[in-house]
Design a protein around this motif. Structure first.
Motif, short mmCIF file in Angstrom:
data_model
loop_
_atom_site.label_atom_id
_atom_site.label_comp_id
_atom_site.label_asym_id
_atom_site.label_seq_id
_atom_site.Cartn_x
_atom_site.Cartn_y
_atom_site.Cartn_z
N TRP A 82 79.35 1.06 1.19
CA TRP A 82 80.98 2.15 1.18
C TRP A 82 80.42 4.23 1.47
CZ3 TRP A 82 84.17 0.19 3.61
CH2 TRP A 82 84.82 -1.29 3.24
N LEU A 86 81.49 5.47 4.37
CA LEU A 86 82.57 7.23 5.00
C LEU A 86 82.16 8.52 4.88
CD1 LEU A 86 84.72 4.59 1.81
CD2 LEU A 86 85.22 4.90 4.36
N ARG A 92 88.50 7.35 9.66
CA ARG A 92 87.77 5.90 8.27
C ARG A 92 88.76 4.87 8.80
NH1 ARG A 92 87.15 9.16 2.54
NH2 ARG A 92 85.57 10.06 2.83
N LEU A 95 87.46 1.77 10.32
CA LEU A 95 86.36 0.82 9.36
C LEU A 95 87.17 -0.42 8.80
CD1 LEU A 95 83.91 3.77 7.87
CD2 LEU A 95 83.19 2.36 10.07
N SER A 235 91.83 4.32 3.52
CA SER A 235 91.25 5.58 3.42
C SER A 235 91.57 6.87 3.04
CB SER A 235 91.46 6.02 4.96
OG SER A 235 91.81 4.34 6.04
N ARG A 239 85.54 7.77 -3.04
CA ARG A 239 84.52 7.10 -3.57
C ARG A 239 83.68 7.83 -4.55
NH1 ARG A 239 84.17 2.45 -2.83
NH2 ARG A 239 81.99 2.34 -3.05
N LEU B 53 83.41 12.08 -0.09
CA LEU B 53 83.68 11.15 -0.50
C LEU B 53 84.71 11.50 -1.71
CD1 LEU B 53 79.66 9.54 -0.35
CD2 LEU B 53 82.11 9.32 0.64
#
Lengths: 241, 297
Positions: A82, A86, A92, A95, A235, A239, B53
């Motif tokens: 990921w 990402l 996003r 995906l 989205s 992360r 991120l």
């Protein structure tokens, strides 16, 4: 979006998901074939086809949607790809949208195999018994339409299962949801409000035309409403590591 | 001077704990920037912020003078473990990213050539060694000729040969690919061999940053001495600053640190003298000094 879908298809090479697409309908059709061969009395073609389609809608479709969504999600969760995906430029949502599109393609492929397997199994079994096993005409078109409608009604379950499978790294919660949903569907099949259980929407294609219409509308419209919500939710998530 | 990365007041907390604390990074274009710190110092969090991120609680990021959202296409990254699809071949792994970036098919051969993985490109990645996986991860990060490469612990888990291969590869990239490298690591010796600039981060804060040569020059010259452990006290009494143990000492003075003066002092005190040499300040020393100052503050 097309590139993202093609990438998802590349990722399916040598994957368990692809094996499942072939194995699940094949197993069901073989079972139906064996049961048919075991009969002593003739059976009308539509009844045989509906019986196979019913097992598909009750068990195989929701369980396949569960297993496929878990396998598609684990392609990323397993190797922890990921972060890489990402961090790439480009939106996003494409995906996650591509994952859903490929899940639908796989379910459609399974439905197509069900259609072929049901008709071929019936014809072979009937042939082995000298044409005395199935009566009437094979419902070639009607079975195709029924399976297609089941697939459309099942889009909502596919969406819900994939949403959870993509959201959590562990495969246990989506698997538990799929098993629980399927079991609740079996229990609630005859209930008045059973039509509103997402895992039962496909089964309702075998019900009265009114009930089937409501279930089809719920499956497709529910998908249209919830798909943007899923794409937005997945989205915007961070992360963290 | 063009800046590849500029962060101002970059801050991110997790559950009340500041992982990145008002970080002001300045990474010049075409530098090999060693982003150094202990495990848990905030390096990976910073890289995740630079990749979008995770979101910052405060502060801003500019890449090549542009906001992060507009400059994302210029970044390639290798974050921690090389996350690859084991059931696909090396070439198929690259093809996935190539398609998502909308690049020409020839790009795959170009990056395979850079990391010298042509021969293994048709094999499944599940059978690759960790070194090969790291090289494939780097090849993937190089797709599309990014101007900035963020590499998070690229030598993690590699054997000595793998580390040396990766080091040679990283040293070549700025010239051959016209790319800026930010290499995060806790292996100071490794980074010291390739970095032109370093930033030292401790508990989320930047404690030192600049060209490596300039940082080494700070704090005066140093002399490395192999002698008896007791010599440390002798040198300290004479006003020198002494670090090290077991008789291998790093001696720095408040003033000139002439080797002959140190030698005379040790001989006069009766200490054995096995080796004595001028030395540049090592990164390890810079890091120790910088974090000591940080802790004292």
């Amino acid at each position: 979006m097309i590139a993202a879908v093609l990438v998802e298809l590349i990722k399916l090479r040598r994957s368990l998901a692809l094996m499942l697409v072939v194995a699940a309908p094949s197993a069901l059709c073989l079972l139906a074939f064996a049961i048919l061969l075991d009969r002593d009395t003739p059976l009308p073609w539509p009844m045989y086809a509906d019986g196979t389609a019913a097992i598909w809608a009750y068990f195989m479709l929701p369980m396949a949607a569960t297993a496929l969504s878990v396998l598609l999600a684990q392609i990323e969760h397993g190797p922890r790809t990921w972060d890489h995906l990402l961090a790439l430029p480009g939106g996003r949502p494409r995906l996650f949208g591509a994952k859903y599109a490929v899940l639908l393609v796989l379910v459609a492929a399974m439905a197509a195999l069900m259609w072929i397997g049901t008709l071929a199994g019936g014809a072979v079994a009937d042939g082995l018994r000298g044409g005395a096993l199935l009566t009437g005409e094979a419902p070639v078109g009607a079975l195709a339409v029924r399976l297609a409608r089941m697939g459309c009604a099942g889009m909502l379950v596919c969406l819900l299962q994939l949403w959870l499978a993509l959201r959590v790294r562990s495969f246990v919660p989506p698997l538990a949801l799929g098993i629980a949903g399927t079991l609740v569907g079996v229990v609630a099949a005859s209930a008045k409000h059973g039509i509103y259980v997402p895992w039962l929407l496909s089964v309702n294609m075998l019900s009265t035309p009114e009930r089937a219409q409501v279930a089809l509308a719920m499956g497709t419209l529910g998908t249209l409403v919830l798909l943007p919500a899923m794409l937005w939710d997945l989205s915007r998530r961070e992360r963290v590591g | 001077m063009e800046m590849a990365i500029e962060t101002r007041g970059l801050t991110r907390a997790f559950g009340g704990r500041l992982a990145v604390d008002r970080l002001d990074l300045s990474v010049p274009a075409r530098a090999v920037y060693g982003f150094l710190g202990r495990n848990g110092a905030g390096k990976t969090t910073t890289i995740r912020l630079l990749l979008g991120l995770i979101r910052a609680d405060a502060g801003e990021i500019r890449l090549f003078g542009q906001p992060l959202a507009r400059a994302r296409a210029r970044i390639g990254a290798l974050v921690e473990v090389p996350a690859l699809y084991d059931h696909l071949t090396g070439r198929e792994n690259l093809d996935c990213t190539r398609r998502l970036l909308g690049l020409d098919r020839t790009e795959i051969d170009r990056v395979l050539g850079i990391v010298d993985l042509h021969a293994a490109a048709g094999r499944r990645v599940g059978g690759y060694s960790l070194g090969m996986r790291q090289r494939l991860g780097l090849a993937r990060a190089l797709l599309g000729r990014p101007r900035l490469l963020l590499l998070d612990e690229p030598t993690n888990g590699l054997d000595p040969d793998g580390i040396a291969d990766m080091r040679r590869l990283l040293a070549r990239l700025p010239q051959e690919e016209d790319v800026t490298l930010l290499v995060s690591s806790h292996l100071l010796d490794e980074v010291e061999r390739v970095a032109t600039h370093v930033g030292l981060v401790d508990r989320g804060r930047l404690v030192m940053e600049g060209p490596l040569d300039a940082l080494r020059a700070t704090g005066g010259e140093a002399v490395e001495v192999d002698t008896a452990p007791a010599a440390a006290a002798t040198l300290a009494r004479a006003g020198f600053r002494v670090d090290g143990e077991d008789g291998r000492l790093l001696v720095r003075g408040p003033g000139p640190c002439a080797p002959d003066r140190i030698a005379a002092l040790l001989v006069k005190a009766g200490h054995p003298l096995h080796r004595l040499a001028r030395t540049e300040r090592r990164l390890e020393q810079l890091f120790a000094d910088a974090t000591r100052v940080g802790e004292a503050a």
